[in-house]
Design an enzyme around this catalytic site. Sequence first.
Site, PDB file in Angstrom:
ATOM      1  N   GLU A  86      -7.476   2.820   1.776  1.00 14.48           N
ATOM      2  CA  GLU A  86      -7.068   4.081   1.137  1.00 14.48           C
ATOM      3  C   GLU A  86      -7.836   4.259  -0.179  1.00 14.48           C
ATOM      4  OE1 GLU A  86      -5.015   1.691   2.127  1.00 14.48           O
ATOM      5  OE2 GLU A  86      -3.363   2.502   3.320  1.00 14.48           O
ATOM      6  N   GLY A 140      -0.198  -7.470  -7.388  1.00 15.69           N
ATOM      7  CA  GLY A 140      -0.295  -6.047  -7.680  1.00 15.69           C
ATOM      8  C   GLY A 140       0.992  -5.477  -8.265  1.00 15.69           C
ATOM      9  N   ARG A 141       2.126  -5.794  -7.664  1.00 17.91           N
ATOM     10  CA  ARG A 141       3.392  -5.192  -8.112  1.00 17.91           C
ATOM     11  C   ARG A 141       3.875  -5.751  -9.445  1.00 17.91           C
ATOM     12  NH1 ARG A 141       3.713  -8.188  -3.579  1.00 17.91           N
ATOM     13  NH2 ARG A 141       5.135  -9.957  -3.446  1.00 17.91           N
ATOM     14  N   LYS A 166      -7.083  -4.776  -6.558  1.00 16.96           N
ATOM     15  CA  LYS A 166      -7.258  -6.224  -6.755  1.00 16.96           C
ATOM     16  C   LYS A 166      -8.320  -6.763  -5.799  1.00 16.96           C
ATOM     17  CE  LYS A 166      -4.688 -10.534  -7.006  1.00 16.96           C
ATOM     18  NZ  LYS A 166      -3.391 -11.182  -6.961  1.00 16.96           N
ATOM     19  N   GLU A 218       8.889  -5.584  -1.446  1.00 11.40           N
ATOM     20  CA  GLU A 218       7.684  -6.337  -1.065  1.00 11.40           C
ATOM     21  C   GLU A 218       7.821  -7.794  -1.515  1.00 11.40           C
ATOM     22  OE1 GLU A 218       3.413  -5.588  -2.508  1.00 11.40           O
ATOM     23  OE2 GLU A 218       3.400  -4.559  -0.592  1.00 11.40           O
ATOM     24  N   LYS A 249      -2.425  -3.117   9.089  1.00 14.66           N
ATOM     25  CA  LYS A 249      -3.815  -2.866   8.679  1.00 14.66           C
ATOM     26  C   LYS A 249      -4.771  -3.291   9.783  1.00 14.66           C
ATOM     27  CE  LYS A 249      -2.839  -3.866   3.792  1.00 14.66           C
ATOM     28  NZ  LYS A 249      -3.108  -4.747   2.649  1.00 14.66           N
ATOM     29  N   HIS A 301      24.794  15.445  -6.263  1.00 12.60           N
ATOM     30  CA  HIS A 301      24.911  16.603  -5.380  1.00 12.60           C
ATOM     31  C   HIS A 301      24.192  16.351  -4.066  1.00 12.60           C
ATOM     32  CE1 HIS A 301      26.766  18.858  -8.641  1.00 12.60           C
ATOM     33  NE2 HIS A 301      25.972  18.124  -9.404  1.00 12.60           N
TER      34      HIS A 301
HETATM   35  O1  F6P Z   1      -0.650  -3.497   1.273  1.00 10.79           O
HETATM   36  C1  F6P Z   1       0.091  -3.997   0.205  1.00 10.79           C
HETATM   37  C2  F6P Z   1      -0.778  -4.328  -0.967  1.00 10.79           C
HETATM   38  O2  F6P Z   1      -1.492  -5.489  -0.726  1.00 10.79           O
HETATM   39  C3  F6P Z   1       0.045  -4.450  -2.237  1.00 10.79           C
HETATM   40  O3  F6P Z   1       0.632  -5.663  -2.378  1.00 10.79           O
HETATM   41  C4  F6P Z   1      -0.949  -4.105  -3.282  1.00 10.79           C
HETATM   42  O4  F6P Z   1      -0.338  -3.792  -4.487  1.00 10.79           O
HETATM   43  C5  F6P Z   1      -1.643  -2.946  -2.624  1.00 10.79           C
HETATM   44  O5  F6P Z   1      -1.701  -3.301  -1.261  1.00 10.79           O
HETATM   45  C6  F6P Z   1      -2.997  -2.607  -3.143  1.00 10.79           C
HETATM   46  O6  F6P Z   1      -3.904  -3.662  -3.021  1.00 10.79           O
HETATM   47  P1  F6P Z   1      -5.251  -3.682  -3.828  1.00 10.79           P
HETATM   48  O7  F6P Z   1      -4.916  -3.709  -5.287  1.00 10.79           O
HETATM   49  O8  F6P Z   1      -5.963  -4.915  -3.409  1.00 10.79           O
HETATM   50  O9  F6P Z   1      -6.015  -2.455  -3.482  1.00 10.79           O
END
Ligand code: F6P
Length: 521
Positions: free
Chosen positions: A209, A262-263, A203, A348, A488, A379
């Site tokens: 990452e 995002g979620r 987003k 979240e 972060k 189990h």
């Molecule tokens: O660090 C959490 C977060 O902001 C989530 O809410 C989001 O889904 C994810 O990181 C990824 O963010 P982006 O889509 O901006 O890479």
Amino acid sequence: MSRLTDSPAWKALTAHRDAMRSVHVRDLFATDPRRFDEFRVDAAGLTFDFSRHRASVETRNLLCALAASRDLAAWRTRMFAGKAINHTEDRAVLHVALRGGGGLSGAAAQVREEARATLTRMGEIARGIRSGAWRGASGEAITDIVHIGIGGSDFGPRFLMDALRDLRDGPRVHFVANVDPDDLGDALAPCRPQSTLVVLVSKTFTTIETMTNAEAARDWLRAGVGAVLEQHLVAVSNNVTAARAFGIAEANVLPMAESVGGRYSVWSAVGLPLMIALGPEAFADLLAGARAMDEHFVNAPPAVNAPLLMALYGVWYTNFFGAQTHAVLAYARRLDLLPDYLQQLEMESNGKRVDRDGQVVDYATGPILFGNVGANSQHSFHQLLHQGTHLVPIDFVLVDRKSARQPFRDILHASALAQAAALTHGQSAPGTPERDYPGNAPSTTIVLPDLNPHTLGALLAAYEHKVFTQGIVWNINSFDQMGVELGKVIAKPLIGAIGSGTPPAGVDSSVAGLIRRLAAK
Ligand code: F6P
């Protein structure tokens, strides 16, 4: 006392809880043979059995009264009208608009139109790739999609692709989320650049990452097909400028609305790999399932409103019985990523301690969600569920796949029903307390009539509306995630320090010591 805990509805529930403490659900079953019918809810084709809760009809009424006292209906209307209910970010919350259901108005109706245009573009890309008309730079058809994203830009498509893998009739999809190079390495290993499309989903288009993996994947593509990557790179983002600057062709940047978190985004272009792998019709079915649950959530009376009841029984245990966890046990191998998906959605969204008025709350909010696939979980940690000291409310999720092989199908379902019953009824063992099962452990059983995009769309939308409802009851904003930022910020100056082995000023001795340790040859 907060306005919530001081409210008449809350106090009525507190008094009722004191009366219910001595009630055992097995006695409620014994005295009412119609209990299942009384507490069963059908919603969007799914069956929800709420009969195993520590609840009478009065409990349900009081819980529904609590929701009414929190103006749930008005908040729901605000969400579907595109009002800025995410007040800390001054944003609307419009994942419901992506499903295009009725009842949308205002800004939500506008976003629905934008979503339709995006769906058209997604369809063009998906059909082009599926038919072989979309070719890589060297003329090869696309056989593999590499989806790079993390958190909400990963869990939804990853979970649904895994759950629906038997329906795949398009390219293979590989997911990369972690910044551990093994993640990208594993995904790229079975692929060739000439026949691979990399979909970058972020987003913000700044997530470290994702951007680190994106750059490495771009290098991999360049090494295989040269500098022109138009046919090999697609982005899904709210930050179109950054995606374009990364080198992605304008027509290949699909929008992600600011008002979709995002979620909550699997219904958007974030689901592109699903559409490519399963086909546009399957994606339309996913949206239709969610839309059916939206309509149920908006229209069903509270006492038979499945997401509302999921939320309210959660509040019942979290706030009136001190439960700190919630387990999700899906008795379907194909749903084994469901707890991962729900962990982000619930924790979240509702892992918050400050209310909408800026006050620290004096009540518990979202519980710790965990889970696994049944029967494997039996189990492992069911011992604790049956005889431990914690109260753990549970969702059992069953998939009624009539075509599943015997005797597997019967054993799988019998196992789930037996666990739910054992947890309700318990069993006393006079003289041998180690063999005593106290029972009275609450659960909801959810039955999907099949495993397909429609049923999964309805299931995920039910959980979304559960989360929304709990957020309204708890008076918290379920749609920001400020708590993920601090780590972060702290990580940034440490990145260079790990390489040099020299800790930056101001870090504590643990960070400093471990930086030196990690740098040591
Ligand atoms: O660090 C959490 C977060 O902001 C989530 O809410 C989001 O889904 C994810 O990181 C990824 O963010 P982006 O889509 O901006 O890479």
